[in-house]
Design an enzyme around this catalytic site. Structure first.
Site, short mmCIF file in Angstrom:
data_model
loop_
_atom_site.label_atom_id
_atom_site.label_comp_id
_atom_site.label_asym_id
_atom_site.label_seq_id
_atom_site.Cartn_x
_atom_site.Cartn_y
_atom_site.Cartn_z
CB THR A 1 -0.97 0.02 1.19
OG1 THR A 1 -0.23 -0.17 2.42
CG2 THR A 1 -2.01 -1.09 1.06
CG ASN A 2 3.57 2.63 3.08
OD1 ASN A 2 2.52 3.20 3.27
ND2 ASN A 2 4.39 2.30 4.05
NE ARG B 1 20.12 -11.15 5.99
CZ ARG B 1 19.11 -10.88 6.81
NH1 ARG B 1 18.62 -11.85 7.58
NH2 ARG B 1 18.59 -9.69 6.86
CE LYS C 1 13.74 -12.51 4.96
NZ LYS C 1 12.26 -12.53 4.88
CB ILE C 2 17.58 -6.31 9.12
CG1 ILE C 2 16.48 -6.08 10.17
CG2 ILE C 2 18.73 -5.35 9.37
CD1 ILE C 2 16.92 -6.38 11.59
CG HIS D 1 8.51 1.59 13.75
ND1 HIS D 1 8.51 0.22 13.67
CD2 HIS D 1 8.23 1.90 15.05
CE1 HIS D 1 8.24 -0.28 14.87
NE2 HIS D 1 8.08 0.71 15.72
N GLY E 1 20.75 -1.27 12.77
CA GLY E 1 19.93 -1.70 13.89
C GLY E 1 18.47 -1.89 13.51
CG ASP F 1 12.06 -0.23 13.72
OD1 ASP F 1 12.07 -0.12 12.49
OD2 ASP F 1 11.34 -1.06 14.31
#
Length: 209
Positions: free
Chosen positions: A16-17, A68, A94-95, A110, A144, A146
């Site tokens: 949606t964003n 990873r 995913k980070i 966020h 990190g 957020d």
């Protein structure tokens, strides 16, 4: 900028964003256009939205790599191939690793007023804590969770009878508008980062949006 800023948008779900950014970029005055949409899984609505808008897509699944770090390099290479001015994480779950974070400015959102209630359950945690005001945050991502420099925030009242789903939908309405506004301003006006302070164009110190 003399030409539209190039956006690569990353999604993991309904997008949606992403749709809000696609709609905004249809206006040449917005100053940015989505040049690619990436995902970490197949078959999601976010990729379908991109296809309907004739925007190229790519998928990099973490499970396709033994390490990873291999996925970190692969997705950074895919992003780089579209030469973005700004990368937007729009519900990407995913980070991202150093190969992406070191190469591109990465904008994230966020559903809480950071630094309060970081992590995957920001809305649930805010309700459990009993706050009367929560909101949404747009930030530049770092390594990190957020924890990156905050670009903009907007408050959303917690109303009597709110549950997680109802409150989250109200936050997402504000989040979409704020994200579109901030992306547009960043590509049109530029931005600077000093420590944890982000300024867009000639934005006065202390202004948050």
């Amino acid at each position: 900028m003399s030409k539209a800023g190039r956006l690569v948008v990353l999604v993991s779900g309904s997008g949606t964003n992403l749709q809000a950014l696609l709609d905004a970029s249809a206006d040449p005055a917005y100053g940015a256009r989505v040049v690619a949409v990436g995902a970490d899984r197949d078959g999601i609505e976010g990729l379908a939205r991109a296809s309907r808008a004739d925007v190229p897509t790519f998928v990099e699944k973490l499970g396709d790599y033994e390490q990873r770090t291999e996925w970190d390099v692969a997705i950074a290479d895919r992003i780089a191939s579209y030469e973005p001015d700004l990368v937007v994480s729009a519900g990407f779950m995913k980070i991202l690793g150093a190969p992406t974070l070191d190469a591109f400015p990465l904008l994230n959102t966020h559903p809480a007023l950071l630094p309060a209630f970081p992590g995957a359950h920001g809305v649930r945690d805010a309700l459990a804590y009993g706050v009367k005001v929560t909101g949404c945050t747009v930030m530049l991502a770092d390594s990190g969770v957020d924890s990156g420099p905050i670009v903009a925030q907007e408050a959303v009242a917690v109303l009597p009878g709110d549950d997680e789903a109802v409150l989250h939908e109200r936050i997402k309405t504000v989040e979409r508008r704020l994200l579109v506004e901030i992306v547009g301003r960043m590509v049109r006006e530029g931005w600077t980062v000093s420590g944890r302070t982000v300024r867009i164009g000639n934005q006065p110190e202390g202004e948050t949006k």
